[in-house]
Design a protein around this motif. Sequence first.
Motif, PDB file in Angstrom:
ATOM      1  N   VAL A  65     -14.272  -7.717  11.310  1.00 22.31           N
ATOM      2  CA  VAL A  65     -14.184  -7.115   9.745  1.00 22.31           C
ATOM      3  C   VAL A  65     -13.252  -7.589   8.895  1.00 22.31           C
ATOM      4  O   VAL A  65     -14.345  -7.690   8.469  1.00 22.31           O
ATOM      5  N   SER A  66     -12.288  -8.234   9.207  1.00 19.93           N
ATOM      6  CA  SER A  66     -11.764  -8.934   7.870  1.00 19.93           C
ATOM      7  C   SER A  66     -10.974  -9.947   8.430  1.00 19.93           C
ATOM      8  O   SER A  66     -10.936 -10.601   9.257  1.00 19.93           O
ATOM      9  N   SER A  67      -9.903 -10.445   7.420  1.00 22.13           N
ATOM     10  CA  SER A  67      -9.506 -11.787   8.389  1.00 22.13           C
ATOM     11  C   SER A  67      -7.480 -11.475   8.424  1.00 22.13           C
ATOM     12  O   SER A  67      -7.079 -11.523   8.962  1.00 22.13           O
ATOM     13  N   THR A  68      -7.554  -9.447   8.558  1.00 26.62           N
ATOM     14  CA  THR A  68      -5.948  -9.175   8.780  1.00 26.62           C
ATOM     15  C   THR A  68      -6.344  -8.518  10.042  1.00 26.62           C
ATOM     16  O   THR A  68      -7.307  -7.624  10.389  1.00 26.62           O
ATOM     17  N   SER A  69      -4.973  -9.060  10.983  1.00 29.71           N
ATOM     18  CA  SER A  69      -5.245  -8.183  11.826  1.00 29.71           C
ATOM     19  C   SER A  69      -3.733  -8.498  12.648  1.00 29.71           C
ATOM     20  O   SER A  69      -2.764  -9.394  11.700  1.00 29.71           O
ATOM     21  N   LEU A  70      -3.234  -7.566  13.710  1.00 34.44           N
ATOM     22  CA  LEU A  70      -1.484  -8.497  14.104  1.00 34.44           C
ATOM     23  C   LEU A  70      -1.617  -9.421  14.498  1.00 34.44           C
ATOM     24  O   LEU A  70      -0.835  -9.958  14.699  1.00 34.44           O
ATOM     25  N   TRP A  71      -2.509  -9.581  15.149  1.00 27.32           N
ATOM     26  CA  TRP A  71      -2.694 -11.683  16.079  1.00 27.32           C
ATOM     27  C   TRP A  71      -3.498 -12.093  16.075  1.00 27.32           C
ATOM     28  O   TRP A  71      -4.532 -10.779  16.076  1.00 27.32           O
ATOM     29  N   ASN A 101      12.737  -4.526  13.618  1.00 22.85           N
ATOM     30  CA  ASN A 101      12.109  -3.588  13.637  1.00 22.85           C
ATOM     31  C   ASN A 101      10.880  -4.613  13.791  1.00 22.85           C
ATOM     32  O   ASN A 101      10.010  -4.639  12.375  1.00 22.85           O
ATOM     33  N   VAL A 102       9.847  -4.088  14.860  1.00 19.52           N
ATOM     34  CA  VAL A 102       8.950  -4.809  14.905  1.00 19.52           C
ATOM     35  C   VAL A 102       7.837  -4.294  13.813  1.00 19.52           C
ATOM     36  O   VAL A 102       6.892  -5.116  12.844  1.00 19.52           O
ATOM     37  N   TYR A 103       7.777  -2.929  13.449  1.00 21.76           N
ATOM     38  CA  TYR A 103       6.562  -2.768  12.586  1.00 21.76           C
ATOM     39  C   TYR A 103       6.979  -3.069  10.836  1.00 21.76           C
ATOM     40  O   TYR A 103       6.342  -3.609  10.223  1.00 21.76           O
ATOM     41  N   ASN A 104       8.715  -3.296  11.095  1.00 18.62           N
ATOM     42  CA  ASN A 104       8.992  -3.919   9.074  1.00 18.62           C
ATOM     43  C   ASN A 104       8.444  -4.651   9.709  1.00 18.62           C
ATOM     44  O   ASN A 104       8.303  -6.019   8.316  1.00 18.62           O
ATOM     45  N   LEU A 105       8.653  -5.090  10.865  1.00 14.63           N
ATOM     46  CA  LEU A 105       7.426  -7.767  10.689  1.00 14.63           C
ATOM     47  C   LEU A 105       6.528  -7.366  10.129  1.00 14.63           C
ATOM     48  O   LEU A 105       6.687  -8.805   9.409  1.00 14.63           O
ATOM     49  N   ILE A 106       6.255  -6.850  11.305  1.00 11.65           N
ATOM     50  CA  ILE A 106       4.513  -6.393  10.732  1.00 11.65           C
ATOM     51  C   ILE A 106       3.995  -6.705   9.077  1.00 11.65           C
ATOM     52  O   ILE A 106       3.486  -7.328   8.990  1.00 11.65           O
ATOM     53  N   ILE A 107       5.061  -5.760   8.653  1.00 14.74           N
ATOM     54  CA  ILE A 107       4.743  -4.942   7.459  1.00 14.74           C
ATOM     55  C   ILE A 107       4.883  -6.324   7.084  1.00 14.74           C
ATOM     56  O   ILE A 107       4.197  -6.382   5.548  1.00 14.74           O
ATOM     57  N   THR A 108       5.903  -6.691   6.359  1.00 17.66           N
ATOM     58  CA  THR A 108       6.724  -8.032   5.847  1.00 17.66           C
ATOM     59  C   THR A 108       5.791  -9.167   5.923  1.00 17.66           C
ATOM     60  O   THR A 108       5.657 -10.411   5.088  1.00 17.66           O
ATOM     61  N   ARG A 109       5.481  -9.873   7.506  1.00 21.74           N
ATOM     62  CA  ARG A 109       3.961 -11.412   7.964  1.00 21.74           C
ATOM     63  C   ARG A 109       2.534 -10.243   6.974  1.00 21.74           C
ATOM     64  O   ARG A 109       2.813 -11.171   6.002  1.00 21.74           O
ATOM     65  N   ALA A 110       3.004  -9.299   6.885  1.00 23.48           N
ATOM     66  CA  ALA A 110       1.059  -9.502   6.187  1.00 23.48           C
ATOM     67  C   ALA A 110       1.499  -9.683   4.480  1.00 23.48           C
ATOM     68  O   ALA A 110       0.702  -9.797   4.096  1.00 23.48           O
ATOM     69  N   PHE A 111       2.265  -9.302   3.944  1.00 29.45           N
ATOM     70  CA  PHE A 111       2.128  -8.884   2.147  1.00 29.45           C
ATOM     71  C   PHE A 111       2.891 -10.709   2.219  1.00 29.45           C
ATOM     72  O   PHE A 111       2.262 -11.076   1.803  1.00 29.45           O
ATOM     73  N   LEU A 134       9.400 -14.543  -5.006  1.00 27.50           N
ATOM     74  CA  LEU A 134       8.318 -14.285  -5.324  1.00 27.50           C
ATOM     75  C   LEU A 134       8.365 -12.846  -4.366  1.00 27.50           C
ATOM     76  O   LEU A 134       7.193 -12.201  -4.871  1.00 27.50           O
ATOM     77  N   SER A 135       8.721 -12.423  -3.729  1.00 27.94           N
ATOM     78  CA  SER A 135       8.507 -11.762  -2.347  1.00 27.94           C
ATOM     79  C   SER A 135       9.647 -10.079  -2.760  1.00 27.94           C
ATOM     80  O   SER A 135      10.233  -9.035  -1.798  1.00 27.94           O
ATOM     81  N   MET A 136       9.898  -9.767  -4.187  1.00 29.97           N
ATOM     82  CA  MET A 136      11.620  -9.179  -3.673  1.00 29.97           C
ATOM     83  C   MET A 136      10.977  -7.922  -3.418  1.00 29.97           C
ATOM     84  O   MET A 136      12.078  -7.252  -3.424  1.00 29.97           O
ATOM     85  N   ALA A 137       9.774  -7.555  -4.549  1.00 31.85           N
ATOM     86  CA  ALA A 137       8.575  -5.969  -4.037  1.00 31.85           C
ATOM     87  C   ALA A 137       8.830  -6.117  -2.894  1.00 31.85           C
ATOM     88  O   ALA A 137       9.439  -4.822  -1.922  1.00 31.85           O
ATOM     89  N   ILE A 138       8.562  -6.379  -2.183  1.00 35.43           N
ATOM     90  CA  ILE A 138       8.877  -6.207  -0.652  1.00 35.43           C
ATOM     91  C   ILE A 138       9.869  -6.325   0.572  1.00 35.43           C
ATOM     92  O   ILE A 138       9.811  -5.790   0.869  1.00 35.43           O
ATOM     93  N   ILE A 139      10.696  -7.361   0.162  1.00 31.90           N
ATOM     94  CA  ILE A 139      12.102  -7.660   0.664  1.00 31.90           C
ATOM     95  C   ILE A 139      12.646  -6.190  -0.377  1.00 31.90           C
ATOM     96  O   ILE A 139      13.436  -5.367   0.778  1.00 31.90           O
ATOM     97  N   SER A 140      12.724  -5.916  -1.236  1.00 33.97           N
ATOM     98  CA  SER A 140      12.859  -4.529  -1.735  1.00 33.97           C
ATOM     99  C   SER A 140      12.571  -3.184  -0.699  1.00 33.97           C
ATOM    100  O   SER A 140      13.227  -2.746  -0.723  1.00 33.97           O
ATOM    101  N   VAL A 141      11.547  -3.134  -1.094  1.00 31.59           N
ATOM    102  CA  VAL A 141      10.839  -1.895   0.296  1.00 31.59           C
ATOM    103  C   VAL A 141      11.460  -1.795   1.881  1.00 31.59           C
ATOM    104  O   VAL A 141      12.073  -1.236   2.806  1.00 31.59           O
ATOM    105  N   ILE A 142      11.462  -3.441   2.294  1.00 32.49           N
ATOM    106  CA  ILE A 142      11.806  -4.163   3.525  1.00 32.49           C
ATOM    107  C   ILE A 142      13.239  -3.343   3.241  1.00 32.49           C
ATOM    108  O   ILE A 142      13.997  -2.641   4.721  1.00 32.49           O
ATOM    109  N   GLY A 143      13.382  -3.366   3.019  1.00 28.88           N
ATOM    110  CA  GLY A 143      15.242  -3.507   3.392  1.00 28.88           C
ATOM    111  C   GLY A 143      15.772  -2.124   2.063  1.00 28.88           C
ATOM    112  O   GLY A 143      16.714  -1.608   3.198  1.00 28.88           O
ATOM    113  N   LEU A 144      15.056  -1.470   1.849  1.00 30.44           N
ATOM    114  CA  LEU A 144      15.407   0.362   1.629  1.00 30.44           C
ATOM    115  C   LEU A 144      15.063   0.497   2.745  1.00 30.44           C
ATOM    116  O   LEU A 144      15.884   2.010   3.782  1.00 30.44           O
TER     117      LEU A 144
END
Lengths: 541, 301, 326
Positions: C320-326, B154-164, B195-205
Amino acid sequence: MTRAGQHRRRALAALAAVTAGALTLTACGGGGDDGGGGGDGTVRILVLKHALTGPMSDMAWVDQIEEAAGVTIEWEEVSADWDQKKSTMLAAGDIPDLVVGTNAITNGDLATFNGLFEDLSDDLDALPNVTAMFEEVPATEAMATQPDGAIYSLPSYRRFWPETATRQFINQQWLDNLGLEQPTTWDELHDVLLAFKNEDANGNGDPNDEIPIDWSPAGDAGFGYFQPSVLLGSLGLPISDGGGAGYFVEDGVVKNFLVDERYREVVAFLHELYADGLVSQDVMTQDYSAYQSVARGDGDTARVGFTWGWAASDRVGAQLADQYAALPPLRANDSIAESDLTWSYDSYSLNYGVNSITMSAQSRNKEAALAVIDAFYDQDISIQVLWGDLDENITKLDDGSYEVLPPADETSDPSTWKWTTTLADNGPGWIRDDIDVVLPTDLAEAVEQSVPLEPAIANVDPTADIFPGALITMSQEDLSTISLNDTGIFGIAMQRWATWITEGGIENDWDAYVAELEGVGLTQNVEIHQRYYDEFVASQG
Amino acid sequence: MRRLLRARTPGDIAFSIGLFLVCGAILFVTLYPIYFVLIASVSDPTAVATGRVWFWPQGVSWFGYEQILDDSRIWTGYRNTLLYTVVGTAVNLLVTLPAAYALSRREFRPRRVLMFFFAFTMFFNGGLIPMYLLLRDLSLLDNWLVFVLPSAVNVYNLIITRAFFENSLPEELYEAATIDGASYGQFFVRMAVPLSMAIISVIGLYYLVQHWNDFFTGLVFVRDYDKQPLQIVLRDILISNQAFSGGAGASGGSGGGSYAQRYADQIKYGVIVVSTLPVIVLYPFLQRYFEKGVMIGSVKG
Amino acid sequence: MTALSPAPARSRPRTGAPVPAARPPRGHGLRRHVRRYWQLWAMAAPAIAFVALFAYVPMYGLQLAFREFDFAAGLSGGDWVGLTYFRQFFDSPQFWTLIRNTVVISVSTLVAGFLAPIALALVVNQVVGRRRKKFLQTATYLPHFISIVVIVGMLQVFLSPSSGLITRVAEMLGASGGNMLGASGFVPVYVLSEVWQHCGWNSIIYLAALASVDPQLYEAARIDGAGRFTIIRHIDLPALVPTMIVLLILNMGNVLNTGFEKIFLMQNPLNLGVSEVIATYVYKIGILSNQFSYGTAIGLFNTLINFTFLVVTNQIAKRVSSTSLW
């Protein structure tokens, strides 16, 4: 360290397994079986059931069909979200041998997915029961036949249903309590409703809990049963199916009542009632189940004075049904003669089920599928598909007549029982005109409560007064033009209908409204209907 | 109260009282409707629809639950959903987490093209028909893997995880690990994941609930009823609301459905209870990963 | 594509740590790249494969927007009609109403739905005591699981102008809002019920972000005598910012998206003027009347607008920030 190592190895192994799995799947794609029914006498049938209906394997008539046709049936049972499921299935060309269910495949589908369905017009030799039905009930053949003469889907014929779905009820006990007569005109109705509102008509000590008039919520795609569109009949305007998309015929000319002066009068009258606080406040926003529930009151005390419904016991519950009387149609005013009145003519929808069985053109087991179709139209099987298994739900008497038995489950009612145990109105079948059937109580009640409406219904000539949509099939192009236009037309019309009744303003808005509707395609739609109607009349002549 | 008093300044006390009121309001607003669902599921549907059920159930009957639990399809549905959810979520995590980590490495230049490659699919898709044809070619129609494979990422989840990963994993950690000679894979498994159990559990959920609630896959791509998940079974039991099934206006079915409608109304609320209970029970087990400082604590610990 | 140009110098990690061992610029680029990054490629590979197969392969279906749907000829076999269906949509009398309704509903849902979970997460995070916190969290997350059919049913019961609980309470408070199920109440009712239903669920991600704040920061702040508002403003909020930005960008890609089923079920003749949105229109004409090409064209139009918004927001965020999707 070692633990982390193990983790890592496990994770990588799993990862590899998944990737490999995906690749394997890609590699061996295209294999596997591809349905379509084997040549071994198995017929696959998709059946669109009511959600209450139990599994097909519980129905004894299924065995009779298998025996009569010499096949085994594999069922695919669908009861929810059919529209969404269907469009993908059809567009991908993936349908089983037969699709069963009233209007499961619409005329629009038949037109859009040409080539997907078997043309039965050259298979009629293998369908003796169907051929006989076409002869005995010619309307069924008209419903089945496409403009080019092809027959893709067969209708059902139920015969015993009344000619209208909407019956008119008034609380006789309230009238008696207040010493009032049954109303015969709009003005008298207005007075009666005012009395219902202002006095404690139900006698429970609270003069404010009475709802003088309530009706079924109108959707956003036109009118239906149990709605005040039947009041158009008070002005002699003939409607069908509770109003539907609004088309009717007058002197050979197709018109739409949405832009007719008489519709304007009805709306203006309804607004008068609403402005006087006589109409349920929820009337525009409630859903069907709330509409039904409110009328049931607290069990012993009725809440609603005047309403429309299928039958009294269905509309207000068995406990209160005795308080209500079935009321003849009302005259709009004294200038309308009793003999001018009309009422919604619904027989094509009630006594016939369009497109109730459709066959796939790709069926690998054509003979077997045809045999199954024909078996559905057998006399005994038809009646069982409609009301349930012989001996369980129906008795066949010695003189060849049938009696529909009360529900074996005493907590159930005849209607629910029917829907629970068999396909009922969703099934194909042909109820012969020459057999005698003792009807179940729900149907008998509806027939009885239709009696006061009969003269008005008889005033409607189903081929000259209403647009006989059921007997006419249109081309794909015309169907899509009409449905595109309809989305715009009803988006405007239904919203105005609701606003005019609740807030008024129809006098000022009317001309602009008519122009607007005509602009978004009403004129075009009427023209299309007129063209088909003319062809229809010519073919009848 | 004890805790309230422990606050040090008058400002803190005022804050605590304010917080208490806000939380009280939030609880009432969320819990009352839930309570309503519970009492409505055992009340007379007529009373519910006419606004006579507010605080206590009226005309208590277990009809709805009897109907639901009597249905043998429910248990098959439960079993199927459990399988799809467990396997599906496992696959999701195995695919998403490494990819999210790889894409979070700022020095990994192709990541921007790749992110675009992924994000593009959140918007553009070919529609159901080509998807159906593809799944048919892959023999995934009527195959339980259809609940697992097409939704593996799920790309949405992928993006959130990556940001985390990008924002919460201190760069120093990676440098330290590299000096010890750890590769990307080693660092991911040994450091990033724990170190990322918080995000892993969120994404897992997220994934888990996505599978649990998924009825569309079953609806369109599965025709064998024995493979249908719980949601399809429940949707079938619950008669679709009149807007879908046309209540009074239904062609052919008129005059019959109204009795049935009443029964359906009661089932409607019971279905919610039956289908959500397991997910609700699960949540508190994941919650410990949201406790403050889980991550840094584990680094230091 | 910008991604192929040399990395802009400004995008440095927040931590301020230098990017390890400045990338060797050119030379034997590919070999070096593979040797250095093969593990990252391997980690991303399954995801890439799945997306390529299940998202990109079926994408040929988009051409239906430019072709006549012809069942017999297949998806790519119908007559090429170019922009006919797009024009049909732009010229349709409903076009501007649909756009207006869609934007009003989606933007108000996006704004409220974006802010509420942040506020909730901050509140939950303030609650002292594990049990209470868990209880509050679980309670707020429950509504997420109620199906739409039931939510709409409940709205109808609660807001009924004659018997609804909320209507009665509002009357007692002296408000005569009229029929909240009608046109004037539609947007607020829709938005508030969306927020109510998903706020708790959507706050989970923020709670996870708050969980990663170093407890020492709080200690230090407290020793400095910071009040709780100060702590929220200077420690909690900054911890949420990266997640907020990502979610904001993603949300901006939804400007023309609205929930379909809920709006569809909430529609009635009174509110049709404000409740007819692109999604319900496409359903009515696309699915119910088999207008596949028209439906696809409207969908594609929708997607293009959404995607444009996403790309623009992403560019702004990158600046404006260092965060972006790509």
